[in-house]
Design an enzyme around this catalytic site. Structure first.
Site, PDB file in Angstrom:
ATOM      1  N   LYS A 226       0.824  -1.123   0.121  1.00  0.00           N
ATOM      2  CA  LYS A 226       0.123  -0.011  -0.140  1.00  0.00           C
ATOM      3  C   LYS A 226       0.876   1.402  -0.076  1.00  0.00           C
ATOM      4  CE  LYS A 226      -4.198  -1.898   1.051  1.00  0.00           C
ATOM      5  NZ  LYS A 226      -5.483  -1.995   2.083  1.00  0.00           N
ATOM      6  N   ARG A 260      -3.913  -9.879   4.839  1.00  0.00           N
ATOM      7  CA  ARG A 260      -4.321 -10.059   3.688  1.00  0.00           C
ATOM      8  C   ARG A 260      -3.125  -9.431   2.524  1.00  0.00           C
ATOM      9  NH1 ARG A 260      -6.171  -6.607  -0.602  1.00  0.00           N
ATOM     10  NH2 ARG A 260      -7.802  -7.344  -1.859  1.00  0.00           N
TER      11      ARG A 260
HETATM   12  C1  8Y7 Z   1      -8.349  -4.193   1.419  1.00  0.00           C
HETATM   13  C2  8Y7 Z   1      -9.421  -5.094   1.002  1.00  0.00           C
HETATM   14  C3  8Y7 Z   1      -8.297  -4.094  -0.631  1.00  0.00           C
HETATM   15  C4  8Y7 Z   1      -8.051  -4.116   3.098  1.00  0.00           C
HETATM   16  C5  8Y7 Z   1     -10.129  -5.644   3.171  1.00  0.00           C
HETATM   17  C6  8Y7 Z   1      -5.302  -3.225  -2.177  1.00  0.00           C
HETATM   18  C7  8Y7 Z   1     -10.272  -5.497  -1.182  1.00  0.00           C
HETATM   19  C8  8Y7 Z   1      -6.578  -2.591  -2.266  1.00  0.00           C
HETATM   20  N1  8Y7 Z   1      -7.746  -3.600   0.453  1.00  0.00           N
HETATM   21  N2  8Y7 Z   1     -10.202  -5.917   1.773  1.00  0.00           N
HETATM   22  N3  8Y7 Z   1      -9.476  -4.949  -0.447  1.00  0.00           N
HETATM   23  N4  8Y7 Z   1      -8.800  -4.980   3.729  1.00  0.00           N
HETATM   24  N5  8Y7 Z   1     -10.780  -6.236   4.142  1.00  0.00           N
HETATM   25  O1  8Y7 Z   1      -4.321  -2.474  -2.236  1.00  0.00           O
HETATM   26  O2  8Y7 Z   1      -7.314  -3.509   3.502  1.00  0.00           O
HETATM   27  O3  8Y7 Z   1      -5.392  -4.397  -2.098  1.00  0.00           O
HETATM   28  S1  8Y7 Z   1      -8.065  -3.413  -2.315  1.00  0.00           S
END
Ligand code: 8Y7
Length: 280
Positions: A226, A260
């Site tokens: 990020k 994640r």
């Molecule tokens: C997150 C996310 C994304 C996060 C959850 C990326 C779909 C952006 N970021 N879902 N999604 N938490 N729960 O950089 O921080 O992966 S998308």
């Protein structure tokens, strides 16, 4: 707190951190972008992450990138359902569906998804009712940004306090609708640009991450690649592995139950070292 989550019959152990691998099912602009190619590339990537130790695969059919093209619900369903069906049959991995749409949630869970991951915390019309009907655990992520737009940042006096306040409110709404607290996973929603946080807010949320446990629910964190990491290191998204691992380690030490990530192998190795030292 409970020690496991029942994800449509597949059990997630939350006594140790799990790795959720990011799987974007969006047509690749470099290839022909056909349905078959997209499906097979996605499955290949998912299999690789599963073999590297991902316990959850987060399937998304709509890009959350700032100013991304909006995708119709039918298109989102056509992208994610074949991937979820195939993964559920060939593997015992837990699939989560990254969506804010009620129709996509239902189609995904019908196809075998065991977690709903909603960056809008079930705020879109019908999403709450759909999640109740689906009966699987839900990730409630904090964000005050309805549509990711680069540059829009709400102001917070105390960002962690605001995040907790918002999540407490969303949990209340879920409980009233019939979603048991035991099925809720919380997420502070890291991400400058996308989820309306500056790097300073993101860094403060990392520092104070453990406070999220005061709500008594498992917590998920997504920091992989990020922009706040890039703003500290002055580098691009494909150069942020070390920074991502460092932050993921801090979050795991602060008790995150799910991380994640894009880089599954490296994160699994990092967590194995953490666990080995903890057990020494
Ligand atoms: C997150 C996310 C994304 C996060 C959850 C990326 C779909 C952006 N970021 N879902 N999604 N938490 N729960 O950089 O921080 O992966 S998308």
């Amino acid at each position: 707190m409970q020690t496991s989550l029942d994800c449509a019959g597949r059990i997630l152990d939350i006594t140790r951190p799990s790795v959720m691998g990011v799987l974007n099912v969006t047509p690749d602009s470099f290839s022909d972008g056909g349905r078959y190619t997209t499906l097979n590339k996605a499955l290949e990537h998912a299999r690789e992450m599963i073999s590297q130790g991902a316990g959850i695969i987060d399937v998304g059919g709509e890009s959350t990138r700032p100013n991304a093209q909006l995708v119709s619900e039918n298109e989102e369903i056509d992208r994610v359902v074949p991937v979820i069906e195939a993964l559920s049959v060939e593997s015992d991995v837990i699939v989560s569906i990254d969506t804010s749409s009620a129709r996509v949630m239902k189609a995904a869970v019908q196809a075998g998804a065991g977690i709903i991951n909603d960056v809008r915390a079930l705020s879109r019309p019908g999403a709450l009712e759909a999640a109740v009907e689906c009966g699987v655990p839900v990730v409630l992520m904090h964000s005050l940004v309805e549509q990711p737009v680069q540059g829009f940042v709400p102001e917070y006096n105390d960002v962690m306090e605001s995040v907790v306040e918002y999540l407490v409110e969303r949990v209340k709404v879920c409980e009233l609708a019939g979603i048991a607290k035991e099925k809720i996973i919380l997420d502070p929603g890291f991400g400058g640009g996308m989820f309306g946080k500056t790097p300073a807010y993101d860094l403060a949320l990392v520092k104070r991450f453990a406070e999220l446990h005061s709500l008594g629910m498992p917590v998920l964190a997504g920091v992989s690649r990020k922009s706040f990491i890039g703003s500290v290191l002055g580098n691009g998204a494909d150069e942020r592995l070390a920074g991502s691992l460092a932050v993921a380690l801090m979050l795991a030490q602060a008790g995150a139950q799910i991380v994640r990530v894009h880089d599954v192998k490296e994160t699994v190795d990092m967590l194995a070292m953490l666990e080995a030292v903890a057990a020494a």
